[in-house]
Design a protein around this motif. Structure first.
Motif: not given
Length: 290
Positions: A168-180, A213-218
């Motif tokens: 599902q996450f990959n499907q979401a990313i397929s809609q927007d490659k920058k959907f971090w 974006a603090p979450e992936p950075l931490l």
């Protein structure tokens, strides 16, 4: 958009001075007030618009009574009930939210946004199976809805259906490659599965998309520190905490779907003197950078 909004009140006034004087043994004949339902509905929609505008400025305490009155004046409008349900969601009144949203769904079962809102309400009540079912139904109506795809992935994650969550996450990313956020959450799953390097790659990609974006950075900081890159890990950890100190709260991280393995490593990381110094600079704990 107007800066100042007003509340439309419906007042039915009886002009008692126009009534004939009562005499003994004579019953007072009641007057029937004819209500203009179209006008009432129009007033209800105006109130709903005001409530939505107030909600945009986080004035939920002012928006809620307007939305409630709007549902009374325009009870057959599904969007008004959806608005009320959404406001209850923001105040974490989940049962009230579900009641309003179910009413909206009854009025318009083909509105995917209602189903997504029901999915969110059930997710926050930790009823993940019901949440997933609502998201699934909503996605049948709006199959390319990025947020819906992402939220269904989160529901699958909480249900332990990790391959389905990643799909599902990959499907979401397929809609927007920058959907971090979806890229980030794939990293959360990989870390729990023991694929630390795979998780690091996901978080590096997320940070490259949004450096603030603090979450992936931490998460990246913890992973790098744990795998031996202490200098870069500490620097990134300090930066993440300075952006948003909520991410130094383990309970907050748990609510954001951080798993047990990552939480254990993060707890150790947050207890490091240099990270403590970044969290509590007023205490004068200064650890020199190396």
């Amino acid at each position: 958009m107007p800066k100042h909004l007003h509340l439309i009140c419906l007042i039915v006034v009886c002009s008692l001075w126009n009534l004939p004087k009562a005499v003994n043994a004579q019953a007072l004949i009641p007057h029937t007030v004819q209500l203009d339902t179209a006008k009432l509905e129009k007033q209800g929609l105006t109130l709903a618009q005001e409530a939505a505008q107030l909600a945009q400025f986080q004035q939920i305490d002012l928006a809620l009574p307007r939305a409630r009155l709007a549902t009374q004046l325009a009870p057959q409008n599904d969007k008004v009930w959806l608005l009320l349900g959404g406001l209850h969601l923001q105040t974490k009144e989940f049962d009230a939210a579900i009641t309003a949203l179910q009413k909206a769904q009854t009025l318009n079962p083909k509105n995917a946004d209602i189903l997504f809102a029901l999915g969110s309400a059930n997710f926050q009540k930790e009823n993940y199976q019901a949440s997933a079912e609502h998201y699934q139904t909503g996605l049948k109506l709006k199959p390319n809805d990025q947020e819906g795809l992402f939220d269904l992935g989160n529901a699958y994650y909480k249900l332990g259906r990790l391959p389905d969550a990643i799909a599902q996450f990959n499907q979401a990313i397929s809609q927007d490659k920058k959907f971090w956020p979806a890229i980030n959450n794939i990293g959360l799953i990989k870390y729990e599965q023991g694929d630390v390097q795979g998780a690091i790659q996901q978080w590096q990609e997320s940070v490259a998309i949004d450096k603030q974006a603090p979450e992936p950075l931490l998460a990246l900081a913890v992973a790098l520190y744990t795998t031996g890159d202490q200098k870069q890990g500490l620097a990134m950890g300090e930066a993440a905490i300075r952006i948003d100190q909520r991410y130094a709260d383990l309970e907050f991280l748990k609510q954001n779907l951080w798993g047990t393995r990552l939480l254990v490593d993060t707890k150790k990381f947050l207890e490091l003197p240099r990270i403590q110094s970044a969290l509590y600079p007023q205490e004068g704990i200064l650890i020199p950078s190396r």
